[in-house]
Write an enzyme that holds these catalytic residues in place. Structure first.
Site, PDB file in Angstrom:
ATOM      1  N   LYS A 223       0.964  -1.184  -0.111  1.00 39.66           N
ATOM      2  CA  LYS A 223      -0.242  -0.289  -0.066  1.00 39.66           C
ATOM      3  C   LYS A 223       0.937   1.270  -0.708  1.00 39.66           C
ATOM      4  CE  LYS A 223      -1.513   1.255   3.915  1.00 39.66           C
ATOM      5  NZ  LYS A 223      -1.384   3.266   4.615  1.00 39.66           N
ATOM      6  N   ASN A 224       2.081   1.556   0.999  1.00 42.18           N
ATOM      7  CA  ASN A 224       3.121   2.155   0.816  1.00 42.18           C
ATOM      8  C   ASN A 224       3.843   2.452   0.001  1.00 42.18           C
ATOM      9  OD1 ASN A 224       0.946   3.254   3.219  1.00 42.18           O
ATOM     10  ND2 ASN A 224       3.196   2.035   4.623  1.00 42.18           N
TER      11      ASN A 224
ATOM     12  N   ARG B 246      -4.853  10.458   4.154  1.00 40.86           N
ATOM     13  CA  ARG B 246      -3.890  11.745   4.304  1.00 40.86           C
ATOM     14  C   ARG B 246      -3.051  11.311   3.585  1.00 40.86           C
ATOM     15  NH1 ARG B 246      -2.272  13.357   8.552  1.00 40.86           N
ATOM     16  NH2 ARG B 246      -0.474  13.528   8.057  1.00 40.86           N
TER      17      ARG B 246
ATOM     18  N   CYS C 273      -4.178  12.496  13.009  1.00 48.50           N
ATOM     19  CA  CYS C 273      -5.110  10.693  12.665  1.00 48.50           C
ATOM     20  C   CYS C 273      -5.488  10.159  13.990  1.00 48.50           C
ATOM     21  CB  CYS C 273      -4.819  10.084  12.062  1.00 48.50           C
ATOM     22  SG  CYS C 273      -3.497   9.321  11.917  1.00 48.50           S
TER      23      CYS C 273
ATOM     24  N   ARG D 268       0.863  14.023  13.624  1.00 51.20           N
ATOM     25  CA  ARG D 268       1.443  14.409  11.953  1.00 51.20           C
ATOM     26  C   ARG D 268       1.622  15.376  11.032  1.00 51.20           C
ATOM     27  NH1 ARG D 268      -1.039   8.852   9.369  1.00 51.20           N
ATOM     28  NH2 ARG D 268       0.532   8.561   8.557  1.00 51.20           N
ATOM     29  N   PRO D 269       2.241  15.815  11.612  1.00 50.65           N
ATOM     30  CA  PRO D 269       2.489  17.322  11.214  1.00 50.65           C
ATOM     31  C   PRO D 269       2.868  17.207   8.744  1.00 50.65           C
ATOM     32  CG  PRO D 269       3.649  17.539  12.120  1.00 50.65           C
ATOM     33  CD  PRO D 269       2.989  16.466  12.637  1.00 50.65           C
ATOM     34  N   VAL D 270       3.127  18.593   8.500  1.00 47.24           N
ATOM     35  CA  VAL D 270       3.813  18.175   7.118  1.00 47.24           C
ATOM     36  C   VAL D 270       4.660  19.088   6.622  1.00 47.24           C
ATOM     37  CG1 VAL D 270       1.445  16.935   6.183  1.00 47.24           C
ATOM     38  CG2 VAL D 270       1.745  19.518   5.963  1.00 47.24           C
ATOM     39  N   ASP D 271       4.976  20.066   7.344  1.00 51.76           N
ATOM     40  CA  ASP D 271       5.834  21.606   7.797  1.00 51.76           C
ATOM     41  C   ASP D 271       6.544  20.797   7.032  1.00 51.76           C
ATOM     42  OD1 ASP D 271       5.943  19.509  10.127  1.00 51.76           O
ATOM     43  OD2 ASP D 271       7.929  20.457  10.640  1.00 51.76           O
TER      44      ASP D 271
ATOM     45  N   ASP E 109       4.825   0.527  12.545  1.00 52.55           N
ATOM     46  CA  ASP E 109       4.201  -0.282  11.868  1.00 52.55           C
ATOM     47  C   ASP E 109       3.701  -1.842  11.567  1.00 52.55           C
ATOM     48  OD1 ASP E 109       3.560   1.824   8.309  1.00 52.55           O
ATOM     49  OD2 ASP E 109       3.225   2.271  10.186  1.00 52.55           O
TER      50      ASP E 109
ATOM     51  N   ILE F 192       8.416   6.508  16.928  1.00 52.23           N
ATOM     52  CA  ILE F 192       7.670   7.587  14.918  1.00 52.23           C
ATOM     53  C   ILE F 192       6.625   8.679  16.021  1.00 52.23           C
ATOM     54  CG2 ILE F 192       7.348   7.204  12.775  1.00 52.23           C
ATOM     55  CD1 ILE F 192      10.001   6.085  13.610  1.00 52.23           C
TER      56      ILE F 192
ATOM     57  N   ARG G 260      -8.449  -0.976   5.114  1.00 54.37           N
ATOM     58  CA  ARG G 260      -7.501   0.251   4.005  1.00 54.37           C
ATOM     59  C   ARG G 260      -6.162  -0.077   3.593  1.00 54.37           C
ATOM     60  NH1 ARG G 260      -6.277   4.953   8.010  1.00 54.37           N
ATOM     61  NH2 ARG G 260      -4.390   5.780   5.222  1.00 54.37           N
TER      62      ARG G 260
HETATM   63  C1  EPZ Z   1       4.229   7.070   6.397  1.00 51.30           C
HETATM   64  O1  EPZ Z   1       3.601   8.047   6.799  1.00 51.30           O
HETATM   65  C2  EPZ Z   1       3.672   5.895   5.956  1.00 51.30           C
HETATM   66  N1  EPZ Z   1       1.887   5.639   5.436  1.00 51.30           N
HETATM   67  C3  EPZ Z   1       3.209   5.299   7.567  1.00 51.30           C
HETATM   68  O2  EPZ Z   1       1.877   3.994   7.475  1.00 51.30           O
HETATM   69  C4  EPZ Z   1       4.364   4.785   8.676  1.00 51.30           C
HETATM   70  O3  EPZ Z   1       3.713   4.718   9.426  1.00 51.30           O
HETATM   71  C5  EPZ Z   1       5.315   6.039   8.824  1.00 51.30           C
HETATM   72  O4  EPZ Z   1       5.275   6.876   7.326  1.00 51.30           O
HETATM   73  C6  EPZ Z   1       6.209   5.795   8.954  1.00 51.30           C
HETATM   74  O5  EPZ Z   1       7.387   4.564   8.627  1.00 51.30           O
HETATM   75  C7  EPZ Z   1       2.487   5.995   3.778  1.00 51.30           C
HETATM   76  O6  EPZ Z   1       3.637   5.551   3.368  1.00 51.30           O
HETATM   77  C8  EPZ Z   1       1.811   6.689   3.217  1.00 51.30           C
HETATM   78  P1  EPZ Z   1       6.216   9.658   8.568  1.00 51.30           P
HETATM   79  P2  EPZ Z   1       4.466   9.593   7.376  1.00 51.30           P
HETATM   80  O7  EPZ Z   1       5.964  11.550   7.798  1.00 51.30           O
HETATM   81  O8  EPZ Z   1       5.220   9.631   5.577  1.00 51.30           O
HETATM   82  C9  EPZ Z   1       6.938  13.278  11.797  1.00 51.30           C
HETATM   83  C10 EPZ Z   1       0.275   2.429   7.770  1.00 51.30           C
HETATM   84  O9  EPZ Z   1       0.133   1.950   9.069  1.00 51.30           O
HETATM   85  N2  EPZ Z   1       6.543  14.591  11.021  1.00 51.30           N
HETATM   86  O10 EPZ Z   1       7.582   9.640   8.042  1.00 51.30           O
HETATM   87  O11 EPZ Z   1       3.277  10.457   7.624  1.00 51.30           O
HETATM   88  C11 EPZ Z   1       5.798  13.115  11.688  1.00 51.30           C
HETATM   89  O12 EPZ Z   1       4.449  13.634  12.939  1.00 51.30           O
HETATM   90  C12 EPZ Z   1       0.713   4.154   7.817  1.00 51.30           C
HETATM   91  O13 EPZ Z   1       0.823   1.865   6.953  1.00 51.30           O
HETATM   92  C13 EPZ Z   1       7.377  15.946  11.100  1.00 51.30           C
HETATM   93  O14 EPZ Z   1       7.110  16.117  12.150  1.00 51.30           O
HETATM   94  O15 EPZ Z   1       4.937   8.950   8.203  1.00 51.30           O
HETATM   95  C14 EPZ Z   1       5.979  11.563  12.412  1.00 51.30           C
HETATM   96  O16 EPZ Z   1       6.333  11.760  13.913  1.00 51.30           O
HETATM   97  C15 EPZ Z   1       0.928   4.384   9.314  1.00 51.30           C
HETATM   98  N3  EPZ Z   1       6.671  16.597   9.971  1.00 51.30           N
HETATM   99  C16 EPZ Z   1       7.859  11.121  11.886  1.00 51.30           C
HETATM  100  O17 EPZ Z   1       7.916  12.800  11.321  1.00 51.30           O
HETATM  101  C17 EPZ Z   1       6.485  15.751   8.706  1.00 51.30           C
HETATM  102  O18 EPZ Z   1       6.473  17.516   7.722  1.00 51.30           O
HETATM  103  C18 EPZ Z   1       7.592  10.188  10.930  1.00 51.30           C
HETATM  104  O19 EPZ Z   1       6.733  10.485  10.517  1.00 51.30           O
HETATM  105  C19 EPZ Z   1       6.168  15.086   8.373  1.00 51.30           C
HETATM  106  C20 EPZ Z   1       6.723  14.043   9.694  1.00 51.30           C
END
Ligand code: EPZ
Length: 417
Positions: free
Chosen positions: A22-23, A92, A116, A121-124, A304, A326, A396
């Site tokens: 999926k990812n 998201r 969520c 899960r910010p996107v900054d 995960d 994480i 999902r």
């Molecule tokens: C991806 O989410 C996966 N989703 C998640 O899988 C997975 O748990 C996660 O990576 C970690 O491996 C997809 O790929 C669609 P991150 P993502 O950005 O990209 C912080 C599942 O179960 N962060 O790597 O959203 C964030 O808050 C899902 O399949 C910021 O602070 O995760 C987190 O603490 C759940 N600012 C950490 O980084 C940002 O701009 C890692 O998040 C982005 C992230």
């Protein structure tokens, strides 16, 4: 609404074919936005999240079709550059259209994904990187409004290791003017799969698989055919099912080479794990030993898989310490497992699990994708029937879990009500 009724099913035995990841599909489908030619994907699982993303792309005027694992994406007549809240709130990962839209069209209006269940899960980091590439970004009424004539290559050091952040900036950079150096990249196999697909489409990327990606922008990308990497989390989930039920499962269509951290923990739990080129056989004929877990970015232990190993630890011999590093709130499965008789205490991001001899069935509620998987696993070993509600979380990310488990002996039924 659907629920799953799970009954004790010891000694699971047989073969399970693992689906595409999926990812990996989610970012790679968004990469289809980067070209007017057709992107042809195979080994695509049929999942709710992928249907939702297809709906979003169709809203933009992009042709998307999915038949028997083959997905075609053709963005040759894009009519909208907007990802509306109604769809982004469902999934998201829709944020992954931002980089490609900006890279190819110089404009995007994407709903800010809210938090969520598992965290804010910010996107900054996504937005800061795009601004460094010259994008003008405003946040208005819950939407990200981004504009640029043409993105420019830049040197970007991401503050945190972010999977979709790396993917968004990678997709933005492939059509940018000049060279982009992305540092502190996520190295997850799904990021590598995206990069490999982009290279097939004509992108110039160096350092694939490392924490530094160097992308030389090109003027255009072309169509390509790409087989999606196997889902290492689905495989890990069923491997845990084999250990918990003391069975013998052979997983096929697997990439064991990207499952090192999980395989190591399965072996520490006492499983006999036989690794083939594309298979993983997990044999267990005794009670599992408790294993400590610390989640980290790849190649560390994947977040995960944390909930699934917690279910294993609930019935293991001994006490385990689990550390979720994480996400800030990824223990929602704990109160549900405790209702099944588990002995778990949580303090911040640390969970201490004292293994019990058995669990009792209960009505439990899923709250996120992997939490729901851990409740199904617990139900497979619980003394009486377990009903897992809100199964849409499971749908999902897991392609027909009840069918795959049912075929190897699990007593698991889906009820629609
Ligand atoms: C991806 O989410 C996966 N989703 C998640 O899988 C997975 O748990 C996660 O990576 C970690 O491996 C997809 O790929 C669609 P991150 P993502 O950005 O990209 C912080 C599942 O179960 N962060 O790597 O959203 C964030 O808050 C899902 O399949 C910021 O602070 O995760 C987190 O603490 C759940 N600012 C950490 O980084 C940002 O701009 C890692 O998040 C982005 C992230």
């Amino acid at each position: 609404m659907d629920k799953l009724v799970v009954k004790k099913s010891l000694g699971l035995n047989g073969e399970i074919r693992i689906s595409g990841a999926k990812n990996a599909v989610l970012p790679i489908v968004c990469a289809g936005i980067l070209t007017a030619e057709t992107l042809n994907l195979t080994n695509v699982p049929h999942l709710k999240d992928i249907d939702t993303l297809g709906e979003l792309l169709r809203l933009m005027g992009i042709d998307v079709s999915l038949n028997n694992g083959n997905m075609l994406i053709t963005a040759n007549k894009v009519t909208s550059l907007m990802a509306p809240y109604e769809l982004v709130k469902q999934m998201r990962a829709s944020i992954l259209v931002l980089g490609p839209l900006l890279g190819r069209f110089g404009e995007a209006i994407v709903s800010l994904p809210g938090g969520c269940a598992i965290g804010a899960r910010p996107v900054d980091v996504h937005l800061k990187g795009l601004e460094q590439m010259g994008a003008h970004i405003e946040i208005e009424n819950g939407y990200i409004k981004a504009k640029v004539d043409r993105l420019k290559g830049a040197r970007i050091i991401m503050d945190v290791v972010t999977v979709t952040g790396t993917e968004n900036l990678l997709m933005a950079a492939v059509l940018a003017d000049g060279v982009t150096v992305l540092e502190n990249c996520a190295r997850e196999p799904e990021v590598v799969d995206l990069a490999n697909c982009l290279v097939k489409m004509g992108a110039q990327i160096e350092g694939i698989g490392s924490d530094t990606l160097t992308i030389t922008g090109v003027d255009k990308l072309h169509g390509a055919t790409h087989a999606i990497i196997a889902d290492r989390i689905e495989a890990g989930t069923y491997a845990v099912a084999a250990v918990m039920t003391q069975g013998d499962l052979t997983l096929t269509n697997v990439r064991p080479d990207v499952m090192g951290a999980v395989i190591e923990k399965l072996r520490l739990a006492g499983a006999n794990v036989i690794v083939g080129d594309t298979t993983l056989q997990v044999i267990m004929h005794k009670r599992a030993l408790a294993v400590d877990i610390t989640t980290q970015p790849y190649p560390g232990f994947p977040t995960d898989m944390q909930a699934q190993f917690m279910a294993l630890n609930c019935i293991a011999d001994g006490t385990s310490v689990m550390s979720e590093n994480i996400f800030e709130n990824r223990y929602m499965h704990v109160p549900e497992l405790c209702r099944m008789g588990a002995d778990i205490s949580v303090d911040g991001n640390i969970a201490v699990v004292k293994g019990c001899d058995s669990l009792t069935g209960a009505n439990v509620m899923a709250t996120d994708l992997r939490a729901s998987a851990s409740l199904v696993l617990a139900g497979l070993v619980a003394s009486s029937s377990t009903t897992v509600d809100r199964v849409y979380h499971l749908d999902r990310g897991y392609e027909s879990m009840e069918d795959k488990l049912g075929k190897v002996g699990a007593n698991i039924k889906r009820i629609t009500y």
